[in-house]
Scaffold this motif. Sequence first.
Motif, PDB file in Angstrom:
ATOM      1  N   ASN A 117       0.822  -1.209   0.000  1.00  0.00           N
ATOM      2  CA  ASN A 117       0.000   0.000   0.000  1.00  0.00           C
ATOM      3  C   ASN A 117       0.856   1.259   0.000  1.00  0.00           C
ATOM      4  O   ASN A 117       0.552   2.228  -0.698  1.00  0.00           O
ATOM      5  CB  ASN A 117      -0.951   0.022   1.204  1.00  0.00           C
ATOM      6  N   VAL A 154      -3.324   2.020  -5.740  1.00  0.00           N
ATOM      7  CA  VAL A 154      -3.663   1.511  -4.405  1.00  0.00           C
ATOM      8  C   VAL A 154      -4.923   0.654  -4.480  1.00  0.00           C
ATOM      9  O   VAL A 154      -4.986  -0.439  -3.912  1.00  0.00           O
ATOM     10  CB  VAL A 154      -3.842   2.669  -3.396  1.00  0.00           C
ATOM     11  N   ASN A 161      -5.102  -3.339  -3.692  1.00  0.00           N
ATOM     12  CA  ASN A 161      -5.996  -3.865  -2.656  1.00  0.00           C
ATOM     13  C   ASN A 161      -7.013  -4.851  -3.214  1.00  0.00           C
ATOM     14  O   ASN A 161      -7.371  -5.820  -2.529  1.00  0.00           O
ATOM     15  CB  ASN A 161      -6.704  -2.722  -1.927  1.00  0.00           C
TER      16      ASN A 161
END
Length: 109
Positions: free
Chosen positions: A59, A70, A74
């Motif tokens: 991250n 990001v 994720n």
Amino acid sequence: MENFEFFYLTSGVISTIFQLVVIVATGMLFFKKRNLASGLMFFGSLFTVLFYGFSLLGNTLMAYDGAESVVKFNAIFGIVSQIPHILFALGLLFFAIQHLKREAAHKNI
């Protein structure tokens, strides 16, 4: 707006402490009884911590590329990070099956 840093830090510390307890417990089991079940549980719990660290690092690194990186990281890591949990769950399942078989064998004696 309130500062929730303390709450996030506290939850992370509590989670880490108890995850370390799980690693120690499964490690003790694995080194006492080396079999597939205990190995899966030990490595699953160990990989959980490693994947958590990788998530934090990933991250941070992806943040330099922007929000889209990001979000993509994720999304992908949300799936990949389930691998340690699957390993632990399979190990626990195998351990329970072995335990129940041993218990049934002792009842038949």
